[in-house]
Design an enzyme around this catalytic site. Structure first.
Site, PDB file in Angstrom:
ATOM      1  N   ASP A  85      -3.010  11.406   0.712  1.00 12.58           N
ATOM      2  CA  ASP A  85      -1.721  10.730   0.690  1.00 12.58           C
ATOM      3  C   ASP A  85      -1.613  10.009   2.018  1.00 12.58           C
ATOM      4  O   ASP A  85      -1.361  10.622   3.060  1.00 12.58           O
ATOM      5  CB  ASP A  85      -0.580  11.725   0.514  1.00 12.58           C
ATOM      6  CG  ASP A  85       0.780  11.043   0.354  1.00 12.58           C
ATOM      7  OD1 ASP A  85       0.897   9.857   0.750  1.00 12.58           O
ATOM      8  OD2 ASP A  85       1.718  11.675  -0.146  1.00 12.58           O
ATOM      9  N   TYR A  94       9.008  -5.371   0.194  1.00 12.36           N
ATOM     10  CA  TYR A  94       7.555  -5.367  -0.042  1.00 12.36           C
ATOM     11  C   TYR A  94       6.911  -6.523   0.719  1.00 12.36           C
ATOM     12  O   TYR A  94       5.893  -6.341   1.398  1.00 12.36           O
ATOM     13  CB  TYR A  94       7.251  -5.494  -1.537  1.00 12.36           C
ATOM     14  CG  TYR A  94       5.781  -5.699  -1.813  1.00 12.36           C
ATOM     15  CD1 TYR A  94       4.892  -4.635  -1.750  1.00 12.36           C
ATOM     16  CD2 TYR A  94       5.283  -6.964  -2.127  1.00 12.36           C
ATOM     17  CE1 TYR A  94       3.533  -4.829  -1.984  1.00 12.36           C
ATOM     18  CE2 TYR A  94       3.933  -7.161  -2.366  1.00 12.36           C
ATOM     19  CZ  TYR A  94       3.067  -6.097  -2.295  1.00 12.36           C
ATOM     20  OH  TYR A  94       1.719  -6.294  -2.515  1.00 12.36           O
TER      21      TYR A  94
END
Length: 246
Positions: A57, A150
């Site tokens: 992760d 984003y």
């Protein structure tokens, strides 16, 4: 066999662009660690290419530390690092994006590069060689409305790439970025809001070549930038976008 004898760690290597890069690197002779938060996907790609799967992760430093240590244990060194793992938020007005979504986008798209720098760059500095490839996006060059945070995360990655390149060049480490347009990956529906023929047609109308980026396109571009053929290339952002940013 442009990468023969080299070792590579690819984050988000279990699907999409990352899997395409992993397949290309293996076909060119590299030993590849396929790092992904989805360990089943990582195993599938690793089994296919004779690589090493690793649960990672990238938003968490401890997980990235484990990845780096596992790569050193498996390969003795890390020649190539590809920071490919990334996510987006759904298209919506900037003020409607939740704080949770914002934090996750920057943890995966930006802090991940910090985390890998902490745990991989020291190994590369010790060997005075290495190549880092960051997967940015055309969103960081020519942003679209309703994906503001984003877009910002990918703009961050482009600036980080250039700064890293300047700082790490004296240590023999090159740093470049790829800027793909949207592709046939698990994130496509999230970029468009919904995956329908109408949305695809609208999206494709902005790409002069008339198609999405493919994992193969990304693998080919990544292979060049990470090979010795690009020995004089650092701090560059190579657009793989079919003319989207012209």
């Amino acid at each position: 066999m442009r990468l023969e004898g080299k070792t590579a760690v690819i984050t988000g290597g279990g699907s999409g662009f990352g899997a395409g890069i992993a397949r290309k690197f293996a076909s060119e002779g590299a030993r590849v660690m396929v790092a992904d938060i989805n360990i089943e996907n990582a195993r599938k790609v690793a089994d296919e290419i004779g690589g090493v799967p690793q649960f990672t992760d990238v938003a968490f430093g401890g997980s990235v530390k484990d990845m780096a240590e596992a790569a050193i244990a498996a390969f003795d060194r890390i020649d190539i690092l590809v920071n490919n793992a990334g996510i987006t938020h759904l298209p919506e007005p900037m003020e409607d994006v939740s704080e949770t979504a914002f934090d996750r986008v920057f943890a995966v798209n930006a802090k991940s590069v910090y985390n890998t720098a902490l745990h991989v760059v020291p190994h590369m500095k010790a060997s005075r060689s290495g190549t880092i490839l960051n997967v940015a996006s055309t969103a960081g060059i020519s942003p679209r409305p309703r994906l503001t945070w984003y877009n910002a995360s990918k703009g961050w990655m482009i600036t980080a790439t250039r700064s890293m390149a300047v700082e790490l060049a004296p240590a023999g480490i090159r740093v470049n970025a790829l800027a793909p347009v949207a592709g046939e990956t698990p994130l496509l529906a999230s970029f468009m809001g919904e995956d329908t023929p109408e949305m695809r047609e609208k999206f494709l109308s902005t790409i002069p070549i008339g198609r999405f980026s493919t994992p193969e396109d990304m693998g080919n571009a990544a292979c060049y930038l990470c090979s010795d053929e690009a020995a004089m290339v650092t701090g560059s952002v190579l657009k793989v976008d079919g003319g989207r940013c012209i």
